[in-house]
Scaffold this active site. Structure first.
Site, mmCIF file in Angstrom:
data_model
loop_
_atom_site.group_PDB
_atom_site.id
_atom_site.type_symbol
_atom_site.label_atom_id
_atom_site.label_comp_id
_atom_site.label_asym_id
_atom_site.label_seq_id
_atom_site.Cartn_x
_atom_site.Cartn_y
_atom_site.Cartn_z
ATOM 1 C CB SER A 203 5.610 -10.159 5.258
ATOM 2 O OG SER A 203 4.754 -11.105 4.656
ATOM 3 C CD GLU A 204 -0.326 -9.009 4.138
ATOM 4 O OE1 GLU A 204 -1.260 -9.241 3.353
ATOM 5 O OE2 GLU A 204 0.611 -8.262 3.855
ATOM 6 C CG ASN A 205 3.593 -13.857 6.757
ATOM 7 O OD1 ASN A 205 3.897 -12.846 6.128
ATOM 8 N ND2 ASN A 205 4.364 -14.927 6.787
ATOM 9 N N GLY A 206 3.683 -11.498 9.785
ATOM 10 C CA GLY A 206 4.471 -11.350 10.997
ATOM 11 C C GLY A 206 5.949 -11.094 10.840
ATOM 12 C CB SER B 227 1.348 -8.166 11.257
ATOM 13 O OG SER B 227 1.629 -7.774 9.940
#
Length: 508
Positions: free
Chosen positions: A335-338, A377
């Site tokens: 997930s690109e938020n980390g 990320s």
């Protein structure tokens, strides 16, 4: 107070004097928000951490509301929170006059002000946003990125300011300089340099060392490194040494002030798993044509995963595909938020405000998961470490162009989508969508009519009627739904396509 004996010993030992001074540094903790915001004035570039409602420094932001000395602010944040929460409050008061963000989302205040010409908005792909802040923090004035090549970002067509009717664009973005490296095009992105950063940590010591919990690191760590003045609000303030050195995510050298957080944490979207059943009831027992189409698409998309791969899933239908993984297939979801290693949705009562996915939904972590900041990320994404990304689409062109972030008069922002399709040579891009829109118009076209997300980036299209591959910029039909026909697909596809000699029926 030092004892007489200690004073004598220190006097005789200069090295101990230096050690004592080092271990008794001045605290950076302040007691009031007025102290925290002392010297913060107008005409500033304000960096604000957080993603959705996760990791948002609400205590400090709330204190900024209606402070007359803080005005004409350019705010840098992935989004602006929700109505009545986060930076949205400073939009209402008129203190923010420009936003640099990747996504408007469901913030109606933000959207209305933008579409009625009351604020400027510099839309920036989410990965570029994180990297622009990281570059500024590192003293690097600019960098070349593959994100956005061939889109409105390159061409300078992103609407920055509308007129009061929202129909006329008064100002657009600056075109990007293009340069080629190793046969591939890149855009020159300027760094962002902040005057003030407001961020939220789970734990900070009195010296300013910070530790972020779960996925709340997001933009907080990179923004905390950037500004001339960094203000940290911490849920827990501890003594030096209570955070292990290897657990310090933001070193004290970057931090100027620390204040106790006094605002509760909220969750934007609750998603649950009941009795370890992660499936969606509408997919298990579709009752309408729309649910049936959705079920077909999701179940077919689940066949795209390969064992041991790393995948990133867009919001909506893509997030449901892992529920139908074929037996024996193990996939690590990013997930690109980390987060690397997403688990299933939590059970009711076990939600964690610090664990959300890119769609702001509550999630859990799988065994072996890891956590990091948004800048790392997107480094994984741009460099092609992610094997597969599955995204929704508004339109796909026969040559593989994708449009999935904006409609005429309905620009919400591209979020991380442009970054996710920026390296199709290493990351396979699969688009899932209904074959036609609500008015029956084809969504697969010779050329996209909506603003592009990426050029020639799509490998496969999965719809409720068919599966197409894009090979050498040509559309090839490889699978057909058993309830459809070649004639129907031709009638509902706005582009010419070839039929694979190995055409087969979709098996779900």
């Amino acid at each position: 107070m030092l004892s007489f004996a200690t004073k004598v010993y220190i006097k005789q030992s200069p090295c101990l004097v230096r050690f004592y001074a080092i271990t008794h540094q001045k605290t950076k903790v302040v007691q009031t928000t007025d102290e925290a915001l002392q010297g913060v004035g107008s005409n500033i570039v304000l960096l604000s951490g957080g993603f959705g409602l996760s990791g948002v420094p609400d205590t400090v932001i709330n204190a900024m509301v209606n402070k007359p000395e803080i005005k004409n602010v350019t705010a840098v944040s992935n989004n602006a929170g929700l109505d009545g929460r986060g930076l949205s409050q400073l939009l209402v008061t008129g203190q923010i006059t420009k936003m640099i963000s990747s996504y408007i989302g469901g913030n109606r205040t933000f959207e209305k002000l933008y579409l009625t010409g009351q604020i400027d908005l510099e839309l920036t792909p989410q990965g570029n946003l994180a990297e622009r802040v990281r570059a500024g923090a590192a003293g690097i004035p600019g960098f070349y990125s593959p994100t956005g090549v061939g889109t409105w970002l390159e061409e300078g067509k992103l609407p920055v300011r509308y007129d009061s009717t929202g129909e006329k664009v008064l100002k657009t973005s600056e075109p990007r300089e293009v340069r080629e490296f190793n046969g591939k095009k890149y855009l020159l992105e300027p760094a962002i340099f902040g005057d003030v950063a407001v961020i939220k940590a789970f734990k900070a010591d009195t010296l300013g060392n910070c530790w972020f919990r779960g996925a709340a690191r997001n933009f907080n760590s990179v923004m905390g490194r950037n500004a001339k003045l960094t203000i940290v609000e911490a849920e827990n303030i501890v003594e030096p040494g209570d955070i292990e050195p290897e657990d310090v995510h933001l070193p004290s050298i970057y931090v100027d002030r620390v204040i106790k957080s006094t605002t509760p944490k909220d969750i934007e979207i609750y998603k649950h798993t009941e009795d370890d059943n992660t499936s969606d009831s509408s997919l298990e027992n579709p009752k309408s044509d729309a649910e049936l189409k959705r079920a077909k698409i999701v179940r077919r998309a689940a066949q795209e995963f390969t064992d041991g791969s790393f995948a990133n899933l867009g919001i909506g239908m893509p997030t449901l595909a892992p529920n139908y993984l074929p037996k024996g297939i193990s996939v690590t979801l990013q997930s690109e938020n980390g987060i690397l290693g997403l688990g299933p949705y939590p059970k009711k009562g076990e939600e964690d405000a610090d664990l959300i996915n890119a769609g702001k939904e509550t999630v859990t972590l799988a065994p072996g998961a890891s956590l990091f900041g948004s800048e790392e990320s997107f480094g994984m994404i741009r460099s092609g470490k992610i094997d597969l990304t599955i995204l929704g689409g508004l339109q796909v062109a026969a040559n593989g162009d994708l449009a999935n972030w904006g409609l005429p008069g309905r620009v919400k922002g591209m979020g991380g989508a442009m970054d996710l399709v920026s390296n199709p040579q290493n990351t396979r891009v699969v688009v899932v969508m209904e074959h036609v829109d609500k008015k029956g118009r084809p969504k697969i076209l010779e050329q996209c009519q909506f603003p592009l997300t990426g050029q020639k980036c799509v490998s496969r299209i999965i719809t409720d009627l068919a599966v197409f591959d894009i090979i050498d910029e040509k559309l090839v039909l490889i699978e057909i739904d058993p309830s459809s026909s070649i004639e129907e697909i031709k009638a509902k596809t706005g582009a010419k396509f070839e039929i694979s000699p190995n055409l087969k029926t979709i098996d779900i």
